[in-house]
Design a protein around this motif. Sequence first.
Motif, mmCIF file in Angstrom:
data_model
loop_
_atom_site.group_PDB
_atom_site.id
_atom_site.type_symbol
_atom_site.label_atom_id
_atom_site.label_comp_id
_atom_site.label_asym_id
_atom_site.label_seq_id
_atom_site.Cartn_x
_atom_site.Cartn_y
_atom_site.Cartn_z
ATOM 1 N N SER B 105 0.954 -1.293 0.078
ATOM 2 C CA SER B 105 -0.008 -0.096 -0.142
ATOM 3 C C SER B 105 0.968 1.292 0.043
ATOM 4 N N LEU B 106 1.912 1.229 0.822
ATOM 5 C CA LEU B 106 2.798 2.499 0.921
ATOM 6 C C LEU B 106 3.326 2.646 -0.506
ATOM 7 N N SER B 107 4.119 1.663 -0.997
ATOM 8 C CA SER B 107 4.666 1.506 -2.340
ATOM 9 C C SER B 107 3.741 2.387 -3.060
ATOM 10 N N LEU B 108 2.486 1.868 -3.465
ATOM 11 C CA LEU B 108 1.577 2.371 -4.332
ATOM 12 C C LEU B 108 1.339 3.669 -4.123
ATOM 13 N N ILE B 109 1.194 4.267 -2.872
ATOM 14 C CA ILE B 109 0.912 5.542 -2.299
ATOM 15 C C ILE B 109 2.201 6.608 -3.091
ATOM 16 N N LEU B 110 3.206 5.918 -2.675
ATOM 17 C CA LEU B 110 4.514 6.608 -3.245
ATOM 18 C C LEU B 110 4.525 6.712 -4.686
ATOM 19 N N LEU B 111 4.166 5.779 -5.355
ATOM 20 C CA LEU B 111 4.320 5.792 -6.798
ATOM 21 C C LEU B 111 2.976 6.739 -7.498
ATOM 22 N N THR B 112 1.776 6.474 -6.924
ATOM 23 C CA THR B 112 0.861 7.279 -7.625
ATOM 24 C C THR B 112 0.930 8.603 -7.341
ATOM 25 N N GLN B 113 1.432 8.844 -5.944
ATOM 26 C CA GLN B 113 1.686 10.417 -5.522
ATOM 27 C C GLN B 113 2.735 11.109 -6.368
ATOM 28 N N ALA B 114 4.092 10.180 -6.850
ATOM 29 C CA ALA B 114 4.982 10.625 -7.584
ATOM 30 C C ALA B 114 4.454 11.138 -9.007
ATOM 31 N N VAL B 115 3.592 10.272 -9.716
ATOM 32 C CA VAL B 115 3.093 10.648 -10.692
ATOM 33 C C VAL B 115 2.190 11.686 -10.779
ATOM 34 N N THR B 116 1.305 11.930 -9.605
ATOM 35 C CA THR B 116 0.621 13.132 -9.405
ATOM 36 C C THR B 116 1.500 14.414 -9.430
ATOM 37 N N GLY B 117 2.641 14.319 -8.711
ATOM 38 C CA GLY B 117 3.491 15.538 -8.427
ATOM 39 C C GLY B 117 4.041 15.708 -9.814
ATOM 40 N N TRP B 118 4.360 14.605 -10.546
ATOM 41 C CA TRP B 118 5.028 14.933 -11.899
ATOM 42 C C TRP B 118 4.363 15.639 -12.863
ATOM 43 N N THR B 119 2.876 15.292 -12.796
ATOM 44 C CA THR B 119 1.714 15.830 -13.800
ATOM 45 C C THR B 119 1.655 17.329 -13.350
ATOM 46 N N VAL B 120 1.531 17.846 -11.948
ATOM 47 C CA VAL B 120 1.244 18.928 -11.623
ATOM 48 C C VAL B 120 2.703 19.913 -12.267
ATOM 49 N N ALA B 121 3.919 19.353 -12.031
ATOM 50 C CA ALA B 121 5.064 19.974 -12.168
ATOM 51 C C ALA B 121 5.043 20.165 -13.697
ATOM 52 N N ARG B 122 4.600 19.092 -14.594
ATOM 53 C CA ARG B 122 4.853 19.204 -15.949
ATOM 54 C C ARG B 122 3.586 20.197 -16.647
ATOM 55 N N THR B 123 2.420 20.231 -15.960
ATOM 56 C CA THR B 123 1.579 21.291 -16.360
ATOM 57 C C THR B 123 1.852 22.720 -15.659
ATOM 58 N N HIS B 124 2.821 22.891 -14.998
ATOM 59 C CA HIS B 124 3.014 24.335 -14.487
ATOM 60 C C HIS B 124 4.727 24.396 -14.429
ATOM 61 N N ARG B 125 5.282 24.441 -15.863
ATOM 62 C CA ARG B 125 6.679 24.257 -15.875
ATOM 63 C C ARG B 125 7.405 25.494 -15.607
ATOM 64 N N ALA B 126 6.695 26.686 -15.623
ATOM 65 C CA ALA B 126 7.679 27.795 -15.074
ATOM 66 C C ALA B 126 7.709 27.938 -13.653
ATOM 67 N N GLN B 127 6.429 27.478 -12.994
ATOM 68 C CA GLN B 127 6.673 27.411 -11.432
ATOM 69 C C GLN B 127 6.438 26.266 -10.897
ATOM 70 N N ALA B 128 7.088 25.025 -11.251
ATOM 71 C CA ALA B 128 6.646 23.831 -11.133
ATOM 72 C C ALA B 128 6.885 23.133 -9.670
ATOM 73 N N ILE B 129 8.116 23.449 -9.029
ATOM 74 C CA ILE B 129 7.962 23.220 -7.755
ATOM 75 C C ILE B 129 7.087 24.066 -6.700
ATOM 76 N N PRO B 130 6.882 25.421 -6.793
ATOM 77 C CA PRO B 130 5.916 26.209 -6.112
ATOM 78 C C PRO B 130 4.601 25.546 -6.146
ATOM 79 N N MET B 131 4.116 25.201 -7.387
ATOM 80 C CA MET B 131 2.680 24.816 -7.675
ATOM 81 C C MET B 131 2.670 23.386 -7.086
ATOM 82 N N VAL B 132 3.628 22.509 -6.964
ATOM 83 C CA VAL B 132 3.877 21.259 -6.285
ATOM 84 C C VAL B 132 3.654 21.138 -4.782
ATOM 85 N N LEU B 133 4.227 22.367 -4.319
ATOM 86 C CA LEU B 133 4.176 22.671 -2.829
ATOM 87 C C LEU B 133 2.764 23.214 -2.318
ATOM 88 N N VAL B 134 2.146 23.951 -3.290
ATOM 89 C CA VAL B 134 0.690 24.394 -3.173
ATOM 90 C C VAL B 134 -0.029 23.113 -2.960
#
Lengths: 111, 200
Positions: B105-134
């Motif tokens: 379960s923990l591994s799946l949570i880690l993996l799925t959330q990594a994909v979510t973080g990646w998606t948020v970062a790729r859809t906000h390229r100029a402010q990637a990390i701040p938007m992932v932090l939001v």
Amino acid sequence: MKDRACLGEFELLVMLAVIRLGDQGYGVPIAREIERQTGRQVAFGTVYATLDRLQDKGFVRSSLGDATPQRGGRAKRYFAVTATGLRTVRETKQSLIRLWQGLPELEGGVA
Amino acid sequence: MTSSRAIAVWIFDRLGLDVALAGDLLEERTNGRSAIWFWRQVWIAVVAGVWSDILHHKLLALRAVVIGCAVNSVWLFLWVRFLHLGFSTRPELTRPELSIESLASLSLILLTQAVTGWTVARTHRAQAIPMVLVFAIWLAMWFLADSFSEIGRLLMDSLDQPRFRAYLAWYFMPFFTEIAGLLTGGIIGAPGRSEQPADR
């Protein structure tokens, strides 16, 4: 009454440091000037955030300068005050002087 | 360049912070400022830079939350529909122990959330990390609001009886895994300065 742009305390300190430094004003000397004149530690990140805000307001302009090995090859960003910025500093000074005048508690210099 | 300076430069690069500011800090460090001073300045610059990015891009912050929630809704649907893994954090139901099921379960949570973080970062390229932090802050607020009474009860129990501290840590485990996954995905997805759009 005409709506005037007014500078906050730290904005005013940064503007004065930029004016004092003339064409030598980039992050390091600006932070050092503020520290030297006020005796308080300043964070470079805060200085840059303030400079970015002042630039957005049109009070300062910036240009990239030379990069040196001791800076890891990163360019300096020089700041200079604009005519609007200079006028705003003068207006802020006048406002502060007007507020200062006629206060007996602040006369004499003894706390 | 020493490794600590290289790390600082990498952080600045990933967050898209001002290269001149990085140069100023490196110059001061070379001129004899202490490592503590240097890292304190880096930390303040990161917080000020990220906060400034969020304040200047409120609509993008809202979009990051919407996109993050949308991706997580897909994960939730798939989890409920196809997976029957359990990760119970309720102390009265399970003891805090790492079983195969909880690890999966923990591994799946880690993996799925990594994909979510990646998606948020790729859809906000100029402010990637701040938007992932939001989005991470949004998730944290959601978690705290949803579990406020349970956390309070576990905290009180942990203060009274040390054996409950393990339960408290266990309760937070999925949440910390979620945040770690988001940040990892965000860092992987965030473009370096050379890849970032020029209009920041």
